[in-house]
Design an enzyme around this catalytic site. Structure first.
Site, PDB file in Angstrom:
ATOM      1  N   TYR A 110       0.938  -1.220   0.034  1.00 35.79           N
ATOM      2  CA  TYR A 110      -0.113   0.119   0.075  1.00 35.79           C
ATOM      3  C   TYR A 110       1.028   1.230  -0.011  1.00 35.79           C
ATOM      4  O   TYR A 110       1.975   1.339   0.854  1.00 35.79           O
ATOM      5  CB  TYR A 110      -0.979  -0.005   1.266  1.00 35.79           C
ATOM      6  CG  TYR A 110      -2.040  -1.074   1.321  1.00 35.79           C
ATOM      7  CD1 TYR A 110      -3.267  -0.503   0.757  1.00 35.79           C
ATOM      8  CD2 TYR A 110      -1.965  -2.320   1.757  1.00 35.79           C
ATOM      9  CE1 TYR A 110      -4.296  -1.719   1.000  1.00 35.79           C
ATOM     10  CE2 TYR A 110      -3.009  -3.022   1.668  1.00 35.79           C
ATOM     11  CZ  TYR A 110      -4.121  -2.612   1.357  1.00 35.79           C
ATOM     12  OH  TYR A 110      -5.273  -3.692   1.384  1.00 35.79           O
ATOM     13  N   TYR A 168      -0.421 -10.083   0.414  1.00 32.38           N
ATOM     14  CA  TYR A 168       0.559  -9.326   1.530  1.00 32.38           C
ATOM     15  C   TYR A 168       0.673 -10.252   2.947  1.00 32.38           C
ATOM     16  O   TYR A 168      -0.604 -10.625   3.429  1.00 32.38           O
ATOM     17  CB  TYR A 168       0.905  -7.832   1.421  1.00 32.38           C
ATOM     18  CG  TYR A 168      -0.551  -7.438   2.066  1.00 32.38           C
ATOM     19  CD1 TYR A 168      -0.901  -7.385   3.495  1.00 32.38           C
ATOM     20  CD2 TYR A 168      -1.809  -6.979   1.034  1.00 32.38           C
ATOM     21  CE1 TYR A 168      -1.986  -6.637   3.832  1.00 32.38           C
ATOM     22  CE2 TYR A 168      -2.847  -6.497   1.562  1.00 32.38           C
ATOM     23  CZ  TYR A 168      -3.193  -6.274   2.836  1.00 32.38           C
ATOM     24  OH  TYR A 168      -4.286  -5.706   3.322  1.00 32.38           O
ATOM     25  N   ARG A 195      -2.779 -11.972   3.855  1.00 26.77           N
ATOM     26  CA  ARG A 195      -4.247 -11.604   3.286  1.00 26.77           C
ATOM     27  C   ARG A 195      -4.252 -11.807   1.711  1.00 26.77           C
ATOM     28  O   ARG A 195      -3.339 -11.705   1.014  1.00 26.77           O
ATOM     29  CB  ARG A 195      -4.354  -9.945   3.275  1.00 26.77           C
ATOM     30  CG  ARG A 195      -4.394  -9.193   4.398  1.00 26.77           C
ATOM     31  CD  ARG A 195      -5.717  -9.124   5.503  1.00 26.77           C
ATOM     32  NE  ARG A 195      -6.685 -10.048   4.814  1.00 26.77           N
ATOM     33  CZ  ARG A 195      -7.864  -9.068   4.169  1.00 26.77           C
ATOM     34  NH1 ARG A 195      -7.796  -7.771   4.297  1.00 26.77           N
ATOM     35  NH2 ARG A 195      -8.937  -9.755   4.080  1.00 26.77           N
ATOM     36  N   HIS A 231      -7.235  -8.572  -2.722  1.00 30.42           N
ATOM     37  CA  HIS A 231      -8.391  -7.900  -2.340  1.00 30.42           C
ATOM     38  C   HIS A 231      -8.396  -6.373  -2.741  1.00 30.42           C
ATOM     39  O   HIS A 231      -7.336  -5.850  -2.802  1.00 30.42           O
ATOM     40  CB  HIS A 231      -8.883  -7.996  -0.962  1.00 30.42           C
ATOM     41  CG  HIS A 231      -7.894  -7.376   0.013  1.00 30.42           C
ATOM     42  ND1 HIS A 231      -7.001  -7.884   0.563  1.00 30.42           N
ATOM     43  CD2 HIS A 231      -8.114  -6.173   0.727  1.00 30.42           C
ATOM     44  CE1 HIS A 231      -6.343  -7.005   1.468  1.00 30.42           C
ATOM     45  NE2 HIS A 231      -6.984  -6.019   1.255  1.00 30.42           N
ATOM     46  N   HIS A 236     -10.607  -2.875  -1.568  1.00 28.31           N
ATOM     47  CA  HIS A 236     -11.541  -2.506  -0.880  1.00 28.31           C
ATOM     48  C   HIS A 236     -12.640  -1.457  -1.433  1.00 28.31           C
ATOM     49  O   HIS A 236     -12.329  -0.725  -2.379  1.00 28.31           O
ATOM     50  CB  HIS A 236     -11.013  -1.326   0.249  1.00 28.31           C
ATOM     51  CG  HIS A 236      -9.843  -2.005   1.025  1.00 28.31           C
ATOM     52  ND1 HIS A 236     -10.350  -2.390   2.401  1.00 28.31           N
ATOM     53  CD2 HIS A 236      -8.479  -2.210   1.024  1.00 28.31           C
ATOM     54  CE1 HIS A 236      -9.095  -3.206   3.043  1.00 28.31           C
ATOM     55  NE2 HIS A 236      -8.151  -2.861   2.078  1.00 28.31           N
TER      56      HIS A 236
END
Lengths: 216, 235
Positions: B103, B142, B152, B155, B157
């Site tokens: 991110y 990640y 995770r 995905h 959001h």
């Protein structure tokens, strides 16, 4: 040719048998560059509060500033508070949303092109504190005391927690039909108190002073 | 008078899901207080979103000087209510990690490369039939600190306002055939089979030849409820 492809091995989003409400998921800890736009916590002015631009490089602050709001009728107020967890620790990666009526108690018709909307968003800081600049709402539908609807999001918050803020000094609280549904001993968790120039409203996710959250 | 909205269905996760460790100190222990839907819950900023947030940003791959690294994707679908009616003119906000699972956020400590050409934030608005589409790159998986060797699944959001305060939804879209979904405490906060509502479908029809893979993902918001709240009889 594509109709010869094997069917998916398990159900997915597109299967009619599963059709229903999309389940909620947490916003996680990294929402700051994706949700809080510039000024999202200032419902009446042009400041940029609400976002945390220090958490990502400036060239990645792609969320635009909103359009100018113009003159907004009503009493300007500041609302601030800390979001706290079960251990009383500040929650530094929460996001608060508010929805409120205008000073006359009206929810804004979104088709208008200027003025007060009544919807805002604020990230908590490292100290767990959020802050909004808005106006004090009026009474809604002749029954409800002035109040602000609040949604709480964050890492570890799988689905939005909904609560309400009422004002300590408002005589209409005594007859508010929603407050009346809250056990008397917990009602004070929904009452903002004037501290200095701001209305203080802490949100306690769990524990002795746990905020009342609503099933809406 | 505005009609009420339906309540949560069986597919919504609980606030406390102990395998997702940070829910333990951050979920209420007192029962929620059920309240009727008043004007406060049945209204929302609806059409005012462009004044709030600004215009659409439907292509996450063209926000910087060059194309981002990774597999280009087109995500499309409809926003519907529980009765299958389209939810037009509503905003869907989007954020995600880059192709390496990183991110653009200073608190993300995952040692994977940042991509100067990818922020990972976007926004689309549904059309009259509730349809939306955005272009992005497929995010990577990640690791995270929830438990030993926790990862995770990939995905995206998604955040939706819908027509009212009561219909607000934040969710995550997953990708088909991702083995990490099975062992992810966040996805599995949603009981089966409802967890699978969060898994998009690969779609060859919306895949563009020599350009991008297509994935379908519909979002279903709460529908209207004509059944009065029990206390409404006293009004």
């Amino acid at each position: 040719m594509h109709d010869q492809v094997n069917p998916a091995p398990r159900l997915d989003n597109q299967d009619p048998v599963l059709f229903g409400q999309t389940p909620s998921q947490t916003v996680g800890p990294f929402f700051h560059y994706g949700l809080p736009w510039k000024g999202c916590a200032d419902l009446i002015g042009d400041s940029e509060i609400g976002a945390r631009p220090e958490l990502f490089p400036a060239e990645h602050y792609v969320l635009a500033s909103p359009t100018a709001k113009g003159e907004v009728a009503g009493e300007p107020i500041v609302i601030e508070g800390a979001v706290l967890d079960a251990d009383g620790k500040a929650v530094s990666d929460a996001m608060i949303e508010i929805w409120q009526a205008d000073a006359a108690g009206r929810y804004v018709d979104g088709s208008s092109h200027s003025g007060f909307i009544g919807w805002g968003r604020a990230s908590t800081g490292e100290d767990g504190v959020y802050r909004f600049v808005t106006i004090r709402p009026g009474r809604v539908d002749d029954q409800q005391a002035p109040h602000i609807a609040i949604g709480v999001f964050g890492r570890g918050v799988i689905k939005r927690l909904a609560t309400r803020l009422y004002f300590e000094d408002d005589a209409a609280n005594a007859a508010d039909p929603i407050l009346a549904l809250v056990p008397a001993e917990r009602r004070q968790t929904l009452i903002a108190r004037k501290v200095g120039q701001a209305w203080r409203f802490d949100i306690v996710l769990q524990g002795d002073r746990e905020t009342v959250f609503f099933d809406i | 008078m505005n009609p009420n909205f339906k309540r949560e269905d069986a597919g919504q996760p609980p606030s406390l899901h102990a395998p997702y460790a940070s829910t333990v100190p951050r979920s209420p222990r007192q029962p929620l207080v059920r309240i009727p839907h008043t004007l406060t819950e049945t209204t929302g900023p609806s059409n005012a979103w462009p004044r709030l947030m600004g215009g659409a940003m439907a292509d996450l791959t063209t926000q910087h000087k060059a194309m981002p690294q990774g597999q280009r994707i087109i995500v499309s679908g409809r926003v519907l209510d529980e009765d299958g009616r389209p939810v037009p003119n509503t905003v869907m906000e989007i954020w995600q990690a880059n192709a390496a699972g990183r991110y653009i956020h200073k608190k993300d400590q995952w040692d994977a490369p940042l991509d100067p050409n990818f922020t990972g934030a976007g926004r689309v608005i549904t059309d009259d039939e509730g349809r939306y589409q955005f272009v992005s790159i497929r995010p990577g998986a990640y690791p995270w600190g929830n438990h030993h060797n926790a990862w995770r699944p990939a995905h995206i959001h998604l955040s939706l306002l819908g027509p009212a305060f009561a219909t607000r939804l934040v969710t995550q879209m997953y990708f088909p055939d991702d083995p990490l979904i099975e062992i992810d405490p966040i996805a599995n906060a949603v009981p089966l089979p409802y967890r699978q509502r969060l898994v998009s479908r690969f779609d060859i029809e919306t895949t563009k030849p020599n350009w991008a893979l297509g994935y379908l993902f519909d979002v279903v918001l709460r529908g209207r409820d004509q059944t009065p709240f029990e206390d409404d009889h006293h009004a």
